[in-house]
Design a protein around this motif. Structure first.
Motif, mmCIF file in Angstrom:
data_model
loop_
_atom_site.group_PDB
_atom_site.id
_atom_site.type_symbol
_atom_site.label_atom_id
_atom_site.label_comp_id
_atom_site.label_asym_id
_atom_site.label_seq_id
_atom_site.Cartn_x
_atom_site.Cartn_y
_atom_site.Cartn_z
ATOM 1 N N SER A 32 0.824 -1.210 0.000
ATOM 2 C CA SER A 32 0.000 0.000 0.000
ATOM 3 C C SER A 32 0.863 1.267 0.000
ATOM 4 O O SER A 32 0.459 2.306 -0.527
ATOM 5 C CB SER A 32 -0.954 -0.003 1.197
ATOM 6 O OG SER A 32 -0.254 -0.257 2.379
ATOM 7 N N VAL A 67 -6.509 6.704 -5.230
ATOM 8 C CA VAL A 67 -5.936 5.593 -6.008
ATOM 9 C C VAL A 67 -6.786 5.359 -7.253
ATOM 10 O O VAL A 67 -7.983 5.679 -7.291
ATOM 11 C CB VAL A 67 -5.870 4.258 -5.224
ATOM 12 C CG1 VAL A 67 -4.700 4.206 -4.280
ATOM 13 C CG2 VAL A 67 -7.177 3.952 -4.526
ATOM 14 N N THR A 69 -8.617 2.769 -9.647
ATOM 15 C CA THR A 69 -9.198 1.425 -9.517
ATOM 16 C C THR A 69 -9.565 0.936 -10.919
ATOM 17 O O THR A 69 -10.547 1.384 -11.511
ATOM 18 C CB THR A 69 -10.455 1.446 -8.623
ATOM 19 O OG1 THR A 69 -11.299 2.526 -9.022
ATOM 20 C CG2 THR A 69 -10.092 1.611 -7.166
ATOM 21 N N LEU A 78 -8.022 5.504 -0.810
ATOM 22 C CA LEU A 78 -7.328 4.433 -0.098
ATOM 23 C C LEU A 78 -7.253 4.857 1.362
ATOM 24 O O LEU A 78 -6.633 5.875 1.687
ATOM 25 C CB LEU A 78 -5.922 4.236 -0.665
ATOM 26 C CG LEU A 78 -5.061 3.179 0.040
ATOM 27 C CD1 LEU A 78 -5.642 1.776 -0.173
ATOM 28 C CD2 LEU A 78 -3.620 3.237 -0.465
ATOM 29 N N CYS A 113 -14.352 3.797 -1.175
ATOM 30 C CA CYS A 113 -13.158 3.741 -0.328
ATOM 31 C C CYS A 113 -12.690 2.296 -0.258
ATOM 32 O O CYS A 113 -13.505 1.375 -0.108
ATOM 33 C CB CYS A 113 -13.494 4.251 1.070
ATOM 34 S SG CYS A 113 -12.081 4.355 2.171
ATOM 35 N N LEU A 115 -9.339 -0.436 1.171
ATOM 36 C CA LEU A 115 -8.231 -0.545 2.122
ATOM 37 C C LEU A 115 -7.741 -1.982 2.171
ATOM 38 O O LEU A 115 -8.419 -2.897 1.684
ATOM 39 C CB LEU A 115 -8.667 -0.086 3.517
ATOM 40 C CG LEU A 115 -9.767 -0.892 4.211
ATOM 41 C CD1 LEU A 115 -9.203 -2.043 5.043
ATOM 42 C CD2 LEU A 115 -10.600 -0.004 5.110
ATOM 43 N N PHE A 135 -4.714 -6.034 -5.854
ATOM 44 C CA PHE A 135 -3.679 -5.107 -5.409
ATOM 45 C C PHE A 135 -2.329 -5.599 -5.884
ATOM 46 O O PHE A 135 -2.142 -6.795 -6.112
ATOM 47 C CB PHE A 135 -3.651 -5.047 -3.874
ATOM 48 C CG PHE A 135 -4.284 -3.821 -3.300
ATOM 49 C CD1 PHE A 135 -5.650 -3.646 -3.354
ATOM 50 C CD2 PHE A 135 -3.511 -2.839 -2.697
ATOM 51 C CE1 PHE A 135 -6.248 -2.522 -2.811
ATOM 52 C CE2 PHE A 135 -4.091 -1.710 -2.149
ATOM 53 C CZ PHE A 135 -5.461 -1.548 -2.213
ATOM 54 N N VAL A 161 -5.731 -2.100 -8.503
ATOM 55 C CA VAL A 161 -5.598 -0.812 -7.816
ATOM 56 C C VAL A 161 -4.163 -0.333 -8.040
ATOM 57 O O VAL A 161 -3.210 -1.075 -7.804
ATOM 58 C CB VAL A 161 -5.902 -0.964 -6.314
ATOM 59 C CG1 VAL A 161 -5.690 0.360 -5.586
ATOM 60 C CG2 VAL A 161 -7.324 -1.470 -6.116
#
Ligand code: COA
Length: 167
Positions: A32, A67, A69, A78, A113, A115, A135, A161
């Motif tokens: 991340s 970010v 997507t 994010l 959102c 995470l 990811f 992402v």
């Protein structure tokens, strides 16, 4: 009484110290962090939590970055890092920060959102495992969580992402 405030430049060193204290060593090696490099955070959503006392130490903090997507034309948020000082955990500070920031995000019109985190903690804020987003490795797919912030905010959002480069 906890006071939530927008992060300022003066908070910087205390936030880094809190993140180093709350997370395991090597936090910046997480995938991340690669999504945040060279990207400006979403300043109005980066918040601090302190006791309502002028001299109070930092009890918690939360930051957000935009970010990309998949092929969606506009960015998603994010969430993270979010941290509560180890001596203050379990008092609701994390929840207060997350809810305050998501409320601001909705008021600002952000559509979704995402995470990387533990579903048992984040499901109380409406996050569920994403079956459509991936990811950069190494990321456990079970920890990719997402939440729409407007009706249909995650509809058709699929793919990798990646860093938000402005388009
Ligand atoms: C995760 C974190 C921010 C939560 O902050 P907090 O201020 O303690 O959170 P709250 O007080 O709002 O919530 C505490 C509750 O969440 C639960 N919880 C905390 N972390 C959890 C996790 N990873 N998975 C499941 N539940 C969790 C606690 O057991 C507690 O449960 P209870 O309400 O039933 O007692 C904090 O534990 C922290 O800083 N952890 C280290 C950094 C980190 O892992 N950040 C998140 C990265 S995704």
């Amino acid at each position: 009484m906890i006071r939530i405030a927008t992060e300022t430049a003066a908070d910087g060193w205390e936030i880094e110290y809190l993140l180093d204290t709350a997370f395991a060593p090597g936090r910046t090696a997480l995938s991340s962090y690669r999504l945040r490099e060279g990207v400006v955070p979403v300043a109005p959503l980066c918040l601090t939590a302190r006791d309502d006392d002028e001299m109070a130490a930092l009890a918690g903090c939360i930051r957000f970055w935009p970010v990309k997507t998949g092929s969606a034309p506009d960015p998603a948020l994010l969430l993270g890092p979010v941290a509560t000082h180890p001596t203050r955990q379990g008092e609701g500070i994390g929840a207060t920060l997350i809810l305050a920031a998501l409320e601001r995000a909705q008021e600002s019109g952000w559509r979704a959102c995402i995470l990387i985190g533990d579903a048992p903690y984040y499901r109380r804020f409406g996050f569920t495992k994403s079956d459509t987003l991936t990811f950069p490795p190494p990321t456990n797919p079970n920890r990719i969580l997402a939440r729409a912030l407007v009706p249909g905010g995650l509809d058709g959002v699929t793919g990798l992402v990646s860093r938000w480069t402005g388009s």
